[in-house]
Enzyme design. Sequence first.
Site, mmCIF file in Angstrom:
data_model
loop_
_atom_site.group_PDB
_atom_site.id
_atom_site.type_symbol
_atom_site.label_atom_id
_atom_site.label_comp_id
_atom_site.label_asym_id
_atom_site.label_seq_id
_atom_site.Cartn_x
_atom_site.Cartn_y
_atom_site.Cartn_z
ATOM 1 N N ASP A 78 0.878 -1.109 0.089
ATOM 2 C CA ASP A 78 0.045 0.004 0.113
ATOM 3 C C ASP A 78 0.822 1.357 -0.014
ATOM 4 O O ASP A 78 0.383 2.526 -0.603
ATOM 5 C CB ASP A 78 -0.796 0.048 1.287
ATOM 6 C CG ASP A 78 -2.160 -1.206 1.157
ATOM 7 O OD1 ASP A 78 -2.165 -1.730 0.087
ATOM 8 O OD2 ASP A 78 -2.540 -1.217 2.163
ATOM 9 N N TYR A 344 -10.692 -6.753 -3.918
ATOM 10 C CA TYR A 344 -11.308 -5.444 -4.287
ATOM 11 C C TYR A 344 -12.295 -5.423 -5.417
ATOM 12 O O TYR A 344 -11.777 -6.085 -6.349
ATOM 13 C CB TYR A 344 -10.604 -4.073 -4.189
ATOM 14 C CG TYR A 344 -10.196 -3.812 -2.885
ATOM 15 C CD1 TYR A 344 -9.601 -4.535 -1.905
ATOM 16 C CD2 TYR A 344 -9.600 -2.496 -2.458
ATOM 17 C CE1 TYR A 344 -9.151 -4.450 -0.472
ATOM 18 C CE2 TYR A 344 -8.964 -2.174 -1.271
ATOM 19 C CZ TYR A 344 -8.915 -3.084 -0.409
ATOM 20 O OH TYR A 344 -8.434 -3.001 0.844
ATOM 21 N N GLU A 366 -10.420 -7.420 -8.607
ATOM 22 C CA GLU A 366 -9.011 -8.118 -8.483
ATOM 23 C C GLU A 366 -9.060 -9.376 -8.295
ATOM 24 O O GLU A 366 -10.192 -9.957 -7.735
ATOM 25 C CB GLU A 366 -8.221 -7.440 -7.085
ATOM 26 C CG GLU A 366 -8.139 -6.127 -7.022
ATOM 27 C CD GLU A 366 -7.617 -5.780 -5.609
ATOM 28 O OE1 GLU A 366 -7.096 -4.604 -5.569
ATOM 29 O OE2 GLU A 366 -7.695 -6.391 -4.693
#
Length: 387
Positions: A78, A344, A366
């Site tokens: 991230d 996601y 995803e």
Amino acid sequence: MGFLATLTLLLPVLQVYRGVGADVNSKLQVNPLVVEEQLLWVSQGAAAVNTFRIPLLTFTPQGSLLAFCEARKFSSSDMAAKFFAVRRSVDKGSTWSPMSFILDDGSLVDGLNLGVVVVDELAKSVILVYTWCFHQYHCSPSSVMMVESTDDGLSWSRPRNLSEQLGVKSFAPGPGLGIQKRHAPHRGRLVVCGHGTLAGDGVFCILSDDHGKTWVNGAALKSIPYNQPKQPLDFNPDECQPVELSDGSIMVNVRNQNNYHCQCRMVVRSLDGGKTLPVEELFFDHALIDPTVAAGMLEKEGMLYFTNPASTQQRVNLTLRWSLTNGKSWEKAPLQLWPGPSGYSCMTSLNSSMAEDRKFIFVLYERGHRDSVETVAFAKIHLYGGL
């Protein structure tokens, strides 16, 4: 009165009855089927990109499809340096433009983070709201930013820093879709919801009543204990997706980060256009099991659609569910989009009176074979294709 005269009088009534019956019948007969599928991004398959993540998908006011994601340059983390990538389709997802980049944070470890895309149908624009320096790792302060396209996604404005209006509290929009309210109260308002830092987490919304020129802080549903380290099973609302219901209320479907009360989704409603999220409107949807992940939600013609990895333990089994009752119950035969690793997701549909457009919804998500972040896949779904 003759037969023809009677029929003439009854015809408007029969047409109304037929219209109502057709609407009810169409809801009862929803049986989705994937009719088209493509991989829009493949991680480690593009130059200068390690991993593609955080899919966003929307139609523009002109009817083009825009797909966005984070292009993480050096790792899947991230807190990796990123581009924002976009692809565009002018034929409702059959073909796509080559990938292009909207923004680039250079080599900054904690730069760009997606994000919400919100379409302003009244101003004919597309707004992308994102965070700069969200984790405050080697940079500070955190800022909420936006870029805007007024030419169908072909070009984008220079970034604007919204923190001058909103303050510098760390706020991560979405990820997913923002909404423009179609019903009272506050018709035309732009509503973007997201979450805070892990310590200061919760659902927070920002609002604009002038097509994105100015923004104010709206609703907050804070974690408990707030701004303190969390323990397992603490109340910790996180990533979220709002939709507007036909009564004008805003339903927000929320990631239950610490599995408070259940391994399922939190749901909360705003009755005042996103200004507040009263605890009286909060419930836990046990039918929507969840492994703590961002999910997709969409309202279309009185139906709710929901996508997530339907599992309590792992990010696997990306599933589409639908509700005839504004989420009070869900139909018992969901559609599996991908059995393996999946993460996601984001959903959209074309707001159109055309009969053909009313048949389809579109999902970007995803998925992979060993890991959920191997690809970003696009699916076109015929709502009545399985009949």
